[in-house]
Structures are given as C-alpha cells and as structure tokens.
Design a protein around this motif. Structure first.
Motif, PDB file in Angstrom:
ATOM      1  N   PRO A 119      56.933  86.532  79.811  1.00  0.00           N
ATOM      2  CA  PRO A 119      56.067  85.394  80.114  1.00  0.00           C
ATOM      3  C   PRO A 119      56.599  84.146  79.408  1.00  0.00           C
ATOM      4  N   ASP A 286      52.086  92.744  86.766  1.00  0.00           N
ATOM      5  CA  ASP A 286      51.898  91.358  87.249  1.00  0.00           C
ATOM      6  C   ASP A 286      50.618  91.154  88.042  1.00  0.00           C
ATOM      7  N   GLU A 288      47.861  90.040  87.178  1.00  0.00           N
ATOM      8  CA  GLU A 288      47.104  88.852  86.770  1.00  0.00           C
ATOM      9  C   GLU A 288      47.578  87.586  87.472  1.00  0.00           C
ATOM     10  N   THR A 316      51.504  88.873  79.878  1.00  0.00           N
ATOM     11  CA  THR A 316      50.501  87.821  79.845  1.00  0.00           C
ATOM     12  C   THR A 316      50.574  87.008  78.555  1.00  0.00           C
ATOM     13  N   TYR A 363      40.706  84.539  76.675  1.00  0.00           N
ATOM     14  CA  TYR A 363      41.756  85.196  77.464  1.00  0.00           C
ATOM     15  C   TYR A 363      41.648  84.785  78.930  1.00  0.00           C
ATOM     16  N   LEU A 367      44.605  82.787  80.969  1.00  0.00           N
ATOM     17  CA  LEU A 367      45.216  83.284  82.205  1.00  0.00           C
ATOM     18  C   LEU A 367      45.090  82.270  83.334  1.00  0.00           C
ATOM     19  N   SER A 370      47.657  79.704  82.739  1.00  0.00           N
ATOM     20  CA  SER A 370      48.980  80.282  82.990  1.00  0.00           C
ATOM     21  C   SER A 370      49.265  80.346  84.483  1.00  0.00           C
ATOM     22  N   ARG A 371      48.282  80.754  85.277  1.00  0.00           N
ATOM     23  CA  ARG A 371      48.485  80.826  86.725  1.00  0.00           C
ATOM     24  C   ARG A 371      48.855  79.461  87.293  1.00  0.00           C
TER      25      ARG A 371
END
Length: 469
Positions: A119, A286, A288, A316, A363, A367, A370-371
């Motif tokens: 990541p 993967d 997520e 992640t 968290y 995420l 991050s996406r």
C-alpha cells in the motif's frame, strides 16, 4: 444484539439483487432494512449522506432519499436536520432468521518500483496509530499485558466479528476468529491441520500468488494448478482432480489477473465443497479497494461451514504491523490455536490498538480516503499507459492496487522487458512469475501502483515504454 463498536456504517455491504426483483429504491430499502434487522448495522450507527451513498452505488440521489424516507417512516431510521441519518435505538431487534446470533527482490538501483504487494506507506497514519497505542498503554488492564490469549485478543475478535459482518457480509462468531501475523501465516496453520486430517492435495489458482503456493508446498501438501480465465477460477476443472478436497483462491479480486469469480462459479465451488466434504480457503485479497464496480461479498458468508476467510492489514495499513486474521469453520477453529500449528502471535498492544482504531471509526475513514487516493492514481497511470503504449491491453483496473499490462506476443518478450526496465531504474514483474508454467503466447507485466508516488507515474511510464519499444 451485539453492542456497536463503531458509530459509522458507511461501508456496509448491501445486496441489491437485480432489476427483476423491483425498482432500485425498493431494493435498496430492503437491503438496508435487512442489514438493520440482522444486526449488521447496529443501533445508533450513522448512515452515509445520501449523495455519498448514491455515488458509491452509481445511482441518483433520489433513489437513496426515497429509501431513507421509507425506513424513517417504518421506524428503522431517525433523521434530524443538520445531523446524520442514524439507525433507531429501538425497534431494531434482530431478524429471527439471522445467523449472526450464535516477491522478487527490488534491485538497489530501482528509482521507480511498480511491483505489486504494497500500500502507500507514505500515508500510514503514524500519529493516529501512535495515539491508539499510547491510549492502550495507559488504560489497558494489567492482566492484558501478560501472555497473549490463544487465538488473539478477545476484544479484537469481537470487533472483527462486527466489522466483517458489516463490511464483508461474513457469518461468524468471535470464537471462529483466530488472530495471526498474516494471510500466509493463517494459510500455513490451516494447511498443517488439513495435512494432519488426511488431506494430500490443495488446488491453487494459475496464475496466483507465488508465496502462498510455496507456503502450501513447504507444509507438505501437493499443489494442483487450476487455470483462471475471464470468469475466474475454473471450478469445472476440479472434477478431474479426485485427490483434491481443498482449494485456495482470491474470489473478490483475483491476483494477479484482477477478475472477480463469476456468480455461477461461486455457487459451483460451494457445491463442489459440499459434495467432496471439502473446504475453500478464501484469501480476501484487495477486497477493500474497488473503483468501477460494486463490492463483492465474501464467499464465506454464503457457506460458513465450508469456507475459511483470511485477511490482514498488509495491503491497507502496512505489512510491518504483522497483523492478520482467519475465520474458520467451527470444526477447525480450536485446532488453529494449537501451538503445534502456529507461530508467534502479533503484539497484544498492536491488537488492542487496531481494535481501538476501528471502534473509533478511524479505520473506516482511512480506507475511504485511501480509495479516493488510489482511484486518482490509477486513473493517471491508465491514462499515461494508454498514451505511451496504445497497442498494449490493460486488465484488472476496476479494483485493487495493481493492473496487468498485456504485451504483443509477436513482438515482445516479457522477461526481456523486465531486464531492460531494470537497467532504466524501473522495477516491474513478469506475469510468468505467478504462473506454474511460462506462457510465451500471453506475455504480460503486473504493475503495482499502491506505493508509487503520484509524481513518479509519468517518468516511470516513459522509461517502461522505452524498454518495450
């Protein structure tokens, strides 16, 4: 009903069915109602704003507002101006039918690393993680500073139970979860148990994650390659392998091709497991990160007695944390905690810190950010590859942190491209590195972009294009 561990329900997995079952707003209403009644979305949880959910589902905002209004009228939701729409604290008893109750080394000369598997390490939430660890150090009971509990922290297992139910559609109890150091560690433990129970062979994807296949072979099981095509793992090929009663695969996002296991094959795989009294090892690789399609629920949720689900923080947050988990059918769970099958447990403080990170909603927020970041990076990479290498086909771009660049077999040798790119300071991986046997008729490169700085994309693609030219 279990007490909520987080007040966010933004990433809840929703099964909307297909158009034959009714208008989209009705299907969304039913999916949300089912998630609330089953306990996957706990009382008091905040649902995403209508615009956010509409964007995630690829529909109009009207669809979401209609569903929310209907559930408010039924008493499942509460809505106040200026505040989030939340699940009502009353009237949310669980549905009686709910089952919830119970890789190659990177050369030193590399300037641009496009290998898959990492990541964005620059974005690791250092401050928030340090705060979570510090909080646990100052508040944890002294008893929790002793030797780790067999199977992992009870608090973390209870938190993961709720999280995996909500986000992955898993069906489990805390007693089904064993905390391990990685997916590889978890797979090795279960394979040792399978070997002790009389299993001799295990089916693996071809191509597939080489390190996992090697782990299985070191344990003592014989791996049997099953080809992957555009619909995923070719379940029908298992019929010619009577010695195989266990299979390891990545159904949500196959590594490295990026395909999703087709619904008909998901059903066929579970039927095969029942017929041969076997087990499926599901690496939730993967899962997520998805960009151009809806999330796919875990296979484990459809047949918890036949599927073991594996996950970790390596893709992640960071592989340096050494923290993963496995959800196993009840008949295997006790064996997973045997000292003879496993290695060292993850740090008890890291387990508690991660539990606190999820409970606070941190968290989920990490995420989501991050996406967004990975999607933008993927778009820039795809655009650059299309401009510099218009004759090369791309696949596996809808999700995950890598894609596959298909090369012209008549003009290009992938291994030669890898060597030339390395001389130019670009690290890429030959698709053959993940195959059981090389396939010169279908050359390709696996390009990871998770840990690639945005500013490095253009120069990296320029050098790669020169190596291919």
């Amino acid at each position: 009903m279990a007490t909520a561990r987080t007040n966010l329900a933004w990433d809840t997995l929703l099964d909307l069915g297909d158009a034959r079952t009714g208008p989209l707003h009705d299907r969304l209403t039913r999916a949300l109602r089912s998630a609330i009644r089953s306990g996957r979305i706990a009382p008091g949880s905040a649902l995403p704003p209508s615009r956010t959910l509409a964007t995630s589902l690829g529909c109009s905002r009207w669809v979401v507002t209609q569903a929310y209004e209907q559930l408010v009228a039924e008493g499942y939701l509460t809505a106040r101006t200026g505040s989030a729409t939340r699940v009502a604290e009353v009237g949310a008893a669980p549905d009686d039918r709910s089952p919830i109750q119970r890789q190659p080394r990177v050369p030193a000369s590399t300037q641009y690393d496009l290998a898959p598997g990492l990541p964005d390490l620059r974005e690791f939430p250092r401050q928030r993680w340090a705060e979570a660890v510090r909080t646990q150090l100052t508040t944890v009971p002294y008893a929790d500073l002793g030797y780790p509990e067999p199977g992992g922290s009870q608090r973390l297992r209870e938190m993961l139970t709720e999280y995996l139910q909500r986000v992955r559609g898993a069906v489990l109890a805390a007693s089904d979860i064993t905390i391990c150091t990685s997916v590889t560690d978890g797979v090795a433990r279960l394979c040792r148990a399978l070997l002790a129970a009389g299993h001799t062979h295990l089916a693996v994807e071809d191509p597939g994650w080489t390190r996992l296949r090697q782990t299985v072979e070191r344990v003592g099981l014989t791996t049997v390659g099953i080809r992957v095509d555009d619909l995923g793992f070719r379940v029908e090929d298992l019929a010619s392998q009577p010695s195989v009663r266990a299979a390891l695969l990545t159904p949500a996002h196959q590594f490295p091709t990026g395909v999703v296991l087709a619904p008909a094959r998901r059903a066929a795989l579970l039927e095969w497991a029942r017929r041969v009294d076997g087990i499926v090892l599901e690496d939730d690789y993967d899962a997520e990160f998805r960009y151009d399609r809806r999330p796919v629920g875990a296979l484990q949720g459809a047949e918890p007695s036949r599927v073991a689900l594996f996950g970790s923080l390596s893709k992640t947050l960071s592989p340096a944390l050494g923290l993963g988990w496995m959800v196993t059918p009840a008949r295997w769970s006790e064996a997973m905690r045997s000292p003879e099958l496993g290695g060292p447990s993850p740090s008890a403080l890291d387990q508690l810190a991660f539990a606190a990170f999820v409970e606070s909603g941190g968290y989920d927020r990490f995420l989501r950010a991050s996406r967004t970041r990975y999607r933008k990076r993927r778009d820039v990479l795809v655009e650059a590859l299309a401009a510099k290498l218009p004759d090369c086909e791309l696949s596996g771009v809808a999700a995950g942190l890598h894609l596959v660049l298909r090369l012209d077999p008549a003009r290009t040798v992938a291994a030669k491209v890898v060597r030339r790119a390395a001389h130019a300071g670009v690290h890429v991986v030959d698709l053959d590195a993940y195959r059981l046997e090389p396939d010169p008729e279908s050359p390709g490169l696996v390009l990871g972009y998770g840990n690639l700085p945005d500013s490095a994309i253009e120069p990296a693609v320029d050098r790669l294009a020169a190596a291919i030219d």
